[in-house]
Design an enzyme around this catalytic site. Structure first.
Site, PDB file in Angstrom:
ATOM      1  N   HIS A 114       0.811  -1.225   0.000  1.00  0.00           N
ATOM      2  CA  HIS A 114       0.000   0.000   0.000  1.00  0.00           C
ATOM      3  C   HIS A 114       0.841   1.271   0.000  1.00  0.00           C
ATOM      4  CE1 HIS A 114      -3.455  -2.580   1.852  1.00  0.00           C
ATOM      5  NE2 HIS A 114      -3.305  -2.764   0.562  1.00  0.00           N
ATOM      6  N   ARG A 243      -4.988 -11.510  16.470  1.00  0.00           N
ATOM      7  CA  ARG A 243      -5.974 -11.412  17.559  1.00  0.00           C
ATOM      8  C   ARG A 243      -7.351 -11.289  16.937  1.00  0.00           C
ATOM      9  NH1 ARG A 243      -4.515  -6.356  20.368  1.00  0.00           N
ATOM     10  NH2 ARG A 243      -6.399  -6.671  21.576  1.00  0.00           N
ATOM     11  N   CYS A 260       0.981 -10.406  17.818  1.00  0.00           N
ATOM     12  CA  CYS A 260       2.082 -10.819  16.931  1.00  0.00           C
ATOM     13  C   CYS A 260       3.445 -10.853  17.603  1.00  0.00           C
ATOM     14  CB  CYS A 260       2.172  -9.863  15.740  1.00  0.00           C
ATOM     15  SG  CYS A 260       0.846 -10.097  14.576  1.00  0.00           S
TER      16      CYS A 260
END
Length: 277
Positions: A114, A243, A260
């Site tokens: 991105h 999560r 993470c």
């Protein structure tokens, strides 16, 4: 905390990694879609290009937010992936984040799906400049703006280097120095497509690997989810560390519901241990 299935799945395989905002939350950058995220409405490309007032608001907020992102440091999760790349386990990282934290952590083969917050591009002529160079010009055009905003209160920063500021009506933003066209951060906005050559590079990275690890992405956005679909179509094992629920859970060989940083740090230790054994 430990996940023997995760270690067993990735051991002895070359792993492509896809990361999302969840890997950067421990560096102090909030997630758009995590379980604890505040509601966020990121600007769409249509809003940005169609309204001068939207652009003014965006640049005022970005002017305050980008420095916070530039000062952000990688966390244990980013460092673990860089370590696994050096060890020959990770073939490369495809990231949906624009924060450059993988590169700061030492990862070499990174595809910024991105774009990144550190570059600005002209939508008319393609002229590019660094965000730091633009900052100097915006500072000169808006003397005292940063100080006033910081006096009012702490600046909250969003995952796209935006900051939450209310008084933006007085802000002067700058057009392209080359053609007077519209300048925009070199970030893929909502409603914009990732450049074809970037997508092709990412597909190649997955294809040349033997497993896919997704870290910190809900896979809500198709631009990341497509690589999970590709790996599944290739019959490749897929591990997801995130999560909460993700769109790719039904395609995952192993799913670990966890933050993470601790899980990736543990994984790096385990896999390094196996390699040196």
């Amino acid at each position: 905390m430990e996940s023997p299935e995760l270690v067993a799945l990735l051991a002895g395989r070359r792993v492509a990694v896809l990361t999302g905002a969840g890997i950067s939350t421990d560096s102090g950058i909030p997630d758009y879609r995590g379980p604890d995220s505040p509601p966020a409405n990121p600007m769409t490309i249509r809003q940005f290009t169609s309204s001068r007032a939207f652009r003014q608001r965006y640049w005022a907020r970005n002017h305050l937010g980008w420095r916070h992102m530039a000062q952000t440091l990688p966390n244990a999760g980013h460092r673990a992936l860089a370590h696994l790349e050096r060890a020959g386990v990770v073939s490369g990282v495809i990231t949906q984040n624009v924060d450059l934290l993988h590169t700061k952590a030492g990862s070499r083969n990174v595809i910024n799906l991105h774009g990144t917050y550190a570059q600005v591009v002209c939508l008319n002529c393609g002229y590019t400049m660094s965000r730091a160079a633009l900052a100097d010009e915006l500072e000169a055009a808006n003397p005292g703006f940063t100080e006033r905003a910081e006096q009012i209160g702490g600046i909250a920063v969003a995952p796209d280097a935006d900051a939450v500021v209310t008084d933006t009506a007085s802000f002067h933003f700058i057009d392209c120095p080359s053609c007077a066209g519209m300048l925009k951060p070199d970030i893929v906005y909502f409603g914009e497509s990732v450049r074809k050559e970037i997508v092709a590079q990412a597909y190649s990275m997955v294809e040349e690997s033997e497993a896919l690890l997704v870290a910190g992405s809900s896979l809500t956005v198709f631009s990341g989810y497509r690589f999970v679909r590709q790996a599944a179509a290739l019959g490749m094992p897929i591990a997801i560390v995130n999560r909460g629920v993700t769109r790719g859970d039904n395609l995952a060989t192993v799913k670990v519901d966890s933050g993470c940083s601790p899980m990736l740090a543990l994984l790096a230790d385990e896999l390094s241990g196996l390699m040196s054994a």
